[in-house]
Design a protein around this motif. Structure first.
Motif, PDB file in Angstrom:
ATOM      1  N   VAL A   1      11.068   7.921  -1.323  1.00 33.25           N
ATOM      2  CA  VAL A   1       9.768   7.234  -1.402  1.00 33.25           C
ATOM      3  C   VAL A   1       8.925   7.574  -0.179  1.00 33.25           C
ATOM      4  O   VAL A   1       7.714   7.809  -0.287  1.00 33.25           O
ATOM      5  N   LYS A   2       9.565   7.613   0.984  1.00 33.11           N
ATOM      6  CA  LYS A   2       8.838   8.002   2.196  1.00 33.11           C
ATOM      7  C   LYS A   2       8.264   9.410   2.043  1.00 33.11           C
ATOM      8  O   LYS A   2       7.099   9.654   2.398  1.00 33.11           O
ATOM      9  N   SER A   3       9.084  10.316   1.523  1.00 40.06           N
ATOM     10  CA  SER A   3       8.619  11.695   1.333  1.00 40.06           C
ATOM     11  C   SER A   3       7.492  11.750   0.320  1.00 40.06           C
ATOM     12  O   SER A   3       6.508  12.481   0.512  1.00 40.06           O
ATOM     13  N   PHE A   4       7.617  10.982  -0.765  1.00 36.24           N
ATOM     14  CA  PHE A   4       6.563  10.964  -1.783  1.00 36.24           C
ATOM     15  C   PHE A   4       5.236  10.511  -1.184  1.00 36.24           C
ATOM     16  O   PHE A   4       4.196  11.159  -1.395  1.00 36.24           O
ATOM     17  N   VAL A   5       5.252   9.429  -0.428  1.00 42.28           N
ATOM     18  CA  VAL A   5       4.011   8.888   0.146  1.00 42.28           C
ATOM     19  C   VAL A   5       3.413   9.871   1.150  1.00 42.28           C
ATOM     20  O   VAL A   5       2.208  10.171   1.112  1.00 42.28           O
ATOM     21  N   SER A   6       4.243  10.383   2.051  1.00 41.91           N
ATOM     22  CA  SER A   6       3.724  11.287   3.090  1.00 41.91           C
ATOM     23  C   SER A   6       3.229  12.605   2.486  1.00 41.91           C
ATOM     24  O   SER A   6       2.175  13.128   2.890  1.00 41.91           O
ATOM     25  N   ASP A   7       3.943  13.151   1.494  1.00 45.53           N
ATOM     26  CA  ASP A   7       3.525  14.404   0.868  1.00 45.53           C
ATOM     27  C   ASP A   7       2.244  14.214   0.049  1.00 45.53           C
ATOM     28  O   ASP A   7       1.342  15.059   0.082  1.00 45.53           O
ATOM     29  N   LEU A   8       2.178  13.112  -0.691  1.00 43.57           N
ATOM     30  CA  LEU A   8       0.970  12.852  -1.489  1.00 43.57           C
ATOM     31  C   LEU A   8      -0.241  12.691  -0.577  1.00 43.57           C
ATOM     32  O   LEU A   8      -1.322  13.239  -0.860  1.00 43.57           O
TER      33      LEU A   8
ATOM     34  N   VAL B   1       4.341   1.025   3.654  1.00 50.03           N
ATOM     35  CA  VAL B   1       4.291   2.488   3.669  1.00 50.03           C
ATOM     36  C   VAL B   1       3.112   3.012   4.491  1.00 50.03           C
ATOM     37  O   VAL B   1       2.890   4.228   4.548  1.00 50.03           O
ATOM     38  N   ALA B   2       2.371   2.113   5.119  1.00 49.50           N
ATOM     39  CA  ALA B   2       1.165   2.524   5.865  1.00 49.50           C
ATOM     40  C   ALA B   2       1.492   3.535   6.954  1.00 49.50           C
ATOM     41  O   ALA B   2       0.692   4.441   7.253  1.00 49.50           O
ATOM     42  N   ALA B   3       2.680   3.416   7.546  1.00 51.44           N
ATOM     43  CA  ALA B   3       3.047   4.323   8.641  1.00 51.44           C
ATOM     44  C   ALA B   3       3.223   5.755   8.167  1.00 51.44           C
ATOM     45  O   ALA B   3       3.147   6.694   8.978  1.00 51.44           O
ATOM     46  N   TYR B   4       3.448   5.956   6.869  1.00 50.32           N
ATOM     47  CA  TYR B   4       3.714   7.300   6.353  1.00 50.32           C
ATOM     48  C   TYR B   4       2.445   7.983   5.829  1.00 50.32           C
ATOM     49  O   TYR B   4       2.510   9.075   5.289  1.00 50.32           O
ATOM     50  N   CYS B   5       1.297   7.326   6.036  1.00 53.84           N
ATOM     51  CA  CYS B   5       0.021   7.940   5.628  1.00 53.84           C
ATOM     52  C   CYS B   5      -1.049   7.719   6.698  1.00 53.84           C
ATOM     53  O   CYS B   5      -2.254   7.662   6.376  1.00 53.84           O
ATOM     54  N   ASP B   6      -0.608   7.590   7.929  1.00 51.50           N
ATOM     55  CA  ASP B   6      -1.524   7.388   9.065  1.00 51.50           C
ATOM     56  C   ASP B   6      -2.426   6.172   8.867  1.00 51.50           C
ATOM     57  O   ASP B   6      -3.564   6.136   9.362  1.00 51.50           O
ATOM     58  N   ASN B   7      -1.939   5.202   8.106  1.00 51.85           N
ATOM     59  CA  ASN B   7      -2.692   3.968   7.841  1.00 51.85           C
ATOM     60  C   ASN B   7      -4.086   4.261   7.261  1.00 51.85           C
ATOM     61  O   ASN B   7      -5.044   3.533   7.523  1.00 51.85           O
ATOM     62  N   ASP B   8      -4.177   5.324   6.489  1.00 55.16           N
ATOM     63  CA  ASP B   8      -5.451   5.707   5.857  1.00 55.16           C
ATOM     64  C   ASP B   8      -5.805   4.671   4.780  1.00 55.16           C
ATOM     65  O   ASP B   8      -5.093   4.509   3.794  1.00 55.16           O
TER      66      ASP B   8
END
Length: 519
Positions: free
Chosen positions: A22-29, A68-75
């Motif tokens: 899930v972490k990989s999915f969020v960060s990759d997306l 999951v905010a940490a895995y997308c730079d809190n965008d």
């Protein structure tokens, strides 16, 4: 965004543990969207998200956005998109959605469309995702209206909560957002300029290859289809067709690149025309999409919405059966579609044509119509809306059946006097003229371009006291028939060769062909 426990979706509290997948999915997306990798984002959205939903979160909610905010730079814009996915997953898979959860989903859509309408989004998203946003927005609105209508299983406290959340999923709010997206995107002007050769919107499938964004443009485009669907749900068919008018559905367009968009567009367009007695338009468009599904539906089996596609396919066959019973025009449908239709509804159509199949009209309409909703929050009974639409439809059926007698007689003659036809029908000339006028009225309609079109399989005109019947000759394409069976035979021969090679023994050709070939 509330946690799963706060929203009442499940009773168990959410675990802070987030799987690496899930972490990989969020960060990759997030990275693909940020870097403009549309194809990569499409694969993650269409395959990875649905795979994780079916596996890890089959009966559980996705992690909240804060987790999951940490895995997308809190965008913040990405987190709105992520919440849209999680709410969609909850509506599709999780039982016990509360009013609070439905209201939270509405608030998230308001935030999403609010950002898009400011025209500050500089990213591109896959068209499939953008279509699903609009489609899900209308679907959740429909689901909320159905939830609101079930007062018998709600306590007084829940009813008071409904009154308190009266702005959530309000029909005017839904329509206003869809209209705002259409207007702000200027999609109608873009499509008009495309007709003049000044735009290449369809050629590039709505994407912007000059570093811009396709989000507002495509949301505006799909919102026209969303408006058609909403107006069909509330029974305002004329307005729905006007909303769709900038899209020429007689041609290949951006809406056909996403199969779910194409099916929804044709179904609601056909149903709106059906309820406005424009049966020829309905038959023509349904024939086109049903023929496509006959040939290519196996290519869409991996789609998460495949079951929905099959249901819409069956609903269109049911509507087609009604159309051809009320207004026989077999020359408008392909032979393969005709064979499939007769296999499904041949018995019902025979009885409906004989005027003794009213119950079949009722059954087919009930199966094929959309799930109507009450437009006003004060009207909590969607069944009343359905019964009204059914009543209007059955009233039209009765009027059409009264005219089937004159149709049967006119099919027998090319020229006949009014007096002689009146004798055959056991009527007088004055009454017959009124019946002929009514028949002409019922078999003609005004199309979307304002032209008068005929829904009948033949026409007639009266010269003084003589009726002249004109019936177009149907052209039978024998070459298509033989080509179809030649190809089928070649397919059977190929399968036989594979069977003989696999089993190492002879196969009874006659038995195999008789079971697998429909000559």
């Amino acid at each position: 965004m509330p946690t799963a426990a706060a929203s009442g979706v499940v009773t168990a509290s959410y675990s802070n543990y987030i799987p690496d997948s899930v972490k990989s999915f969020v960060s990759d997306l997030y990275r693909y969207i940020r870097d403009g990798n549309v194809s990569g984002a499409h694969v993650l959205y269409e395959e990875t998200f649905h795979g994780l939903s079916a596996g890890l979160y089959r009966d559980a909610p996705w992690p909240p956005a804060e987790a999951v905010a940490a895995y997308c730079d809190n965008d913040q814009f990405f987190l709105i998109l992520y919440r849209e996915l999680t709410f969609r997953h909850a509506h599709a898979r999780l039982p016990g959605l509360t009013l609070k959860h439905r209201a939270d989903s509405w608030d998230n859509y308001c935030s999403l469309f609010g950002v898009v309408l400011q025209d500050v989004v500089n990213k591109q998203l896959p068209n499939k995702w953008l279509w699903d946003m609009v489609d899900e927005f209308v679907y959740q609105f429909q689901r909320f209206c159905q939830y609101r209508a079930k007062l018998h299983d709600k306590s007084e406290e829940q009813i008071n909560l409904l009154k308190r959340f009266d702005q959530a999923w309000d029909v005017y709010g839904v329509l206003n957002y869809l209209k705002a997206l259409v207007e702000k995107s200027m999609i109608r002007e873009i499509l008009e300029r495309e007709k003049e050769g000044l735009e290449h919107f369809t050629m590039v499938n709505g994407y912007d290859h000059d570093g811009g964004s396709n989000v507002l443009k495509m949301l505006g485009y799909y919102s026209m289809i969303g408006l058609l669907r909403v107006h069909c749900l509330i029974g305002d068919y004329s307005t729905g067709l006007k909303c769709l008018s900038p899209i020429d559905i007689s041609q290949q367009g951006v809406y056909t690149t996403v199969i779910e968009s194409c099916i929804s567009t044709i179904y609601h367009y056909g149903f709106a025309n059906f309820m406005m007695h424009k049966y020829s338009d309905t038959v023509h468009q349904f024939n086109r999409i049903l023929l496509y599904m006959l040939k290519y539906k196996e290519y869409h089996q991996k789609s998460p919405q495949y079951d929905l596609l099959l249901k819409k396919n069956e609903q269109m066959y049911a509507l087609l059966a009604i159309c051809l019973s009320l207004c026989p025009q077999n020359n408008l449908i392909d032979e393969n579609v005709s064979i499939e239709l007769k296999g499904k509804y041949g018995t019902q159509m025979t009885k409906m044509l004989r005027c003794d199949g009213e119950k079949y009209y009722d059954e087919l309409f009930s199966f094929a119509c959309p799930k109507f909703i009450a437009a006003s929050p004060s009207v909590f009974y969607n069944q009343d809306t359905y019964r009204l639409q059914l009543k209007l439809f059955l009233a039209e059926v009765k009027q059409q059946q009264l005219l089937l007698g004159v149709r049967s007689f006119l099919k027998l003659f090319s020229v006949i006097t009014i007096g002689k036809l009146a004798q055959h029908m056991g009527s007088n000339e004055t009454s017959l003229r009124e019946i002929l006028m009514a028949y002409t009225h019922k078999t003609h309609a005004v199309d979307n371009d304002g032209h008068i079109i005929s829904n009948a399989d033949f026409d007639f005109y009266i010269d003084e006291d003589t009726i002249h019947v004109t019936e177009p000759k149907s052209i039978k394409h024998h070459n298509d028939y033989f080509l179809k069976h030649i190809l089928k035979f070649e397919e059977v021969i190929g399968e036989l060769a594979q069977l003989q090679g696999t089993n190492g023994s002879d196969v009874d050709v006659d038995v195999y062909v008789s079971r697998n070939c429909l000559f």
